[in-house]
Every structure is written in C-alpha cells, then in structure tokens.
Design a protein around this motif. Structure first.
Motif, PDB file in Angstrom:
ATOM      1  N   VAL A   3      -3.915 -25.914  -1.409  1.00  0.00           N
ATOM      2  CA  VAL A   3      -4.562 -26.992  -0.599  1.00  0.00           C
ATOM      3  C   VAL A   3      -5.789 -27.515  -1.471  1.00  0.00           C
ATOM      4  CG1 VAL A   3      -5.915 -27.035   1.537  1.00  0.00           C
ATOM      5  CG2 VAL A   3      -4.064 -25.438   1.313  1.00  0.00           C
ATOM      6  N   VAL A   4      -5.704 -28.867  -1.384  1.00  0.00           N
ATOM      7  CA  VAL A   4      -6.950 -29.722  -2.089  1.00  0.00           C
ATOM      8  C   VAL A   4      -8.099 -29.842  -0.774  1.00  0.00           C
ATOM      9  CG1 VAL A   4      -7.775 -31.639  -3.156  1.00  0.00           C
ATOM     10  CG2 VAL A   4      -5.627 -30.694  -3.583  1.00  0.00           C
ATOM     11  N   VAL A   5      -9.113 -29.184  -1.241  1.00  0.00           N
ATOM     12  CA  VAL A   5     -10.527 -29.640  -0.194  1.00  0.00           C
ATOM     13  C   VAL A   5     -10.913 -30.943  -0.535  1.00  0.00           C
ATOM     14  CG1 VAL A   5     -12.578 -28.786   0.452  1.00  0.00           C
ATOM     15  CG2 VAL A   5     -10.794 -27.205  -0.482  1.00  0.00           C
ATOM     16  N   VAL A  18     -17.111 -38.477  -7.501  1.00  0.00           N
ATOM     17  CA  VAL A  18     -16.967 -37.043  -8.304  1.00  0.00           C
ATOM     18  C   VAL A  18     -16.166 -36.172  -7.632  1.00  0.00           C
ATOM     19  CG1 VAL A  18     -18.186 -35.487  -9.348  1.00  0.00           C
ATOM     20  CG2 VAL A  18     -19.249 -37.458  -9.127  1.00  0.00           C
ATOM     21  N   LEU A  19     -15.023 -35.861  -8.459  1.00  0.00           N
ATOM     22  CA  LEU A  19     -14.060 -34.839  -8.133  1.00  0.00           C
ATOM     23  C   LEU A  19     -14.631 -33.508  -8.953  1.00  0.00           C
ATOM     24  CD1 LEU A  19     -11.515 -33.723  -6.968  1.00  0.00           C
ATOM     25  CD2 LEU A  19     -10.450 -34.393  -8.928  1.00  0.00           C
ATOM     26  N   GLY A  45     -14.140 -34.943  -3.498  1.00  0.00           N
ATOM     27  CA  GLY A  45     -13.032 -33.911  -3.284  1.00  0.00           C
ATOM     28  C   GLY A  45     -13.502 -32.690  -4.180  1.00  0.00           C
ATOM     29  N   VAL A  46     -13.050 -31.752  -3.934  1.00  0.00           N
ATOM     30  CA  VAL A  46     -13.137 -30.354  -4.442  1.00  0.00           C
ATOM     31  C   VAL A  46     -11.645 -29.707  -4.670  1.00  0.00           C
ATOM     32  CG1 VAL A  46     -14.177 -27.795  -4.384  1.00  0.00           C
ATOM     33  CG2 VAL A  46     -15.501 -30.014  -3.410  1.00  0.00           C
ATOM     34  N   ALA A  56      -5.474 -34.212  -6.520  1.00  0.00           N
ATOM     35  CA  ALA A  56      -6.697 -35.013  -6.126  1.00  0.00           C
ATOM     36  C   ALA A  56      -7.111 -36.226  -6.719  1.00  0.00           C
ATOM     37  CB  ALA A  56      -7.773 -34.063  -6.050  1.00  0.00           C
ATOM     38  N   ALA A  57      -7.077 -36.105  -8.185  1.00  0.00           N
ATOM     39  CA  ALA A  57      -7.176 -37.524  -8.985  1.00  0.00           C
ATOM     40  C   ALA A  57      -6.283 -38.457  -8.709  1.00  0.00           C
ATOM     41  CB  ALA A  57      -7.287 -36.911 -10.278  1.00  0.00           C
TER      42      ALA A  57
END
Length: 246
Positions: A3-5, A18-19, A45-46, A56-57
C-alpha cells in the motif's frame, strides 16, 4: 498487497513536490514533517518499499525523492536506477531528483548513489537544518534549470557553473580586475563561516579592504557560489550577508 501512503496536499505552482521513501513508518513521518515545515515544499506521498516508491513516482510525478538505502524488497540505489531507466524509456525530460537519507556509511554505497544520479547523501542521524539546507539547494538548482529553459538560448559557461557549482582551481575565468589568489582567499573565508558573514566581517577575517571583499563576494553571488540575504537593523540600509552555496 503493498500500500502506498498518499498524502493529500494542495499543489501550488512553484512548490517542490516530495516523495518520502523509508521502511520505518515513524522515520518517514518525521522526514515528512521536516519537509512540510519548509516554505515551498509539499509531501505528495510516502512509500515504505522499493516497489511502492516506483509506483508512487509514476503516479505522483514528484520533483524530489527522499530515498533510504535499506528497503525490504530492494535497496534505494536500485530504486533510483529503475526510476532513471523508466524516465529514459518514457522520454521524460523533467526527471525527479533524488536525495539519499540513510544510515549506510560504506564508501561503495556512497559512490554508487553518486553514480546513480543522487544530488546528495545525508547520513542518519542528522539535524533537521541539514535536510532543510539540502532541500533549499535542490529548489535553487531546479529554478536555475527552469530559468535556462525559459530563456530559450544556449547555456553559457557561467550558467553551467551556477548549476554544477564551483569549477576546479585553475579553470576559473575571473573578470578583469579580480585576482585568483584573492578569490581563493575570500572563498576560503566564506566557507569557514557557514552561517554567513558581511563584507566587513569577510574583510577583517581575510585582511582585505571592505570594498575589495565586497567585490569578490558579489562576484560569487553572481556566479552562484554564494547566496545573499538581507539583515534588517534598527535604522539605515539592510546589511547584505553572504553564505557559501554547498
């Protein structure tokens, strides 16, 4: 399933997105707090694994990725290499920059990070100001590149110097009236005072006249090797203070 936060943050023009990538949830939260506290930056994102970071990127298109080396599925060096490979396949001219934040101290890892295209490498633990200083450097670098793009002209050597930083000794082309040995002296004094100093303070430390020190400091500011800030006192004109650009 990974899971991407995703941190929902309003995007504003001129804001660096910023990631944050770190396997430790609390550390990632702390780094996100440091980033969010700085004007001009927002955490979009985190991620806590390499696979999450890559997904995410692709989706969030960050300007900057804060990368840990130690991730559960792949190391941060491999993540950065895959990010670069994906950008090349997609023909993405505006790629994400990368800043490593890690406890890894091995010289080979540092070398690999540099060769993979990292802008800098912070070793844990570090003070918040160290991260924020690097974030400001990233923003300044991206702004210089954007300005060069908008000018729609070929880069001059001074443009390149501002982007890459100081050239090696012996390769500098000083303006008429400036001497290399005095420039080296002023630059050394500047770097010995990381918090910044005025022309008067530089002149005293380098045993120079104030006028001479000011000329060299202004030259460093024009060529991107120093940053200028203003200190306002009770009366009179604000004092110009100079700080070396890392």
């Amino acid at each position: 399933m990974d899971v991407v936060v995703v941190v929902v943050a309003p995007y504003r023009v001129g804001v660096t997105k910023v990631l944050v990538v770190d396997d430790d949830f609390m550390v990632a939260k702390l780094h996100s707090r440091y980033v969010s506290a700085l004007d001009g930056f927002t955490v979009v994102g985190v991620a806590h694994t390499g696979a999450e970071a890559l997904r995410a990127a692709r989706r969030l298109r960050p300007d900057l990725v804060l990368l840990d080396v130690f991730l559960p599925d792949m190391d941060g060096i491999q993540v950065l290499r895959e990010l670069r490979a994906a950008e090349e396949r997609e023909g993405d001219a505006r790629s994400a920059d990368a800043l490593f934040i890690t406890a890894a101290r091995d010289a080979g890892v540092v070398r690999a990070a540099l060769r993979a295209g990292a802008l800098h490498y912070l070793i844990k633990p570090f003070h918040r100001s160290a991260l924020q200083e690097q974030l400001q450097h990233v923003a300044s670098l991206r702004n210089r590149l954007d300005a060069l793009d908008e000018a729609r002209r070929e880069a001059r050597q001074e443009d390149v110097d501002r982007i890459f930083g100081t050239r090696p000794p012996g390769s500098r082309e000083l303006p008429k009236g400036l001497a290399a040995h005095t420039a080296d002296l002023v630059e050394r004094v500047l770097r010995e005072h990381p918090a910044g100093l005025s022309a008067s303070e530089c002149a005293e430390a380098g045993t120079l006249s104030r006028v001479s020190a000011r000329r060299y400091l202004e030259y460093f500011a024009e060529t991107g090797r120093a940053e200028v800030s203003l200190r306002y006192g009770g009366t009179g004109r604000p004092e110009r203070r100079y700080r070396a650009v890392s």
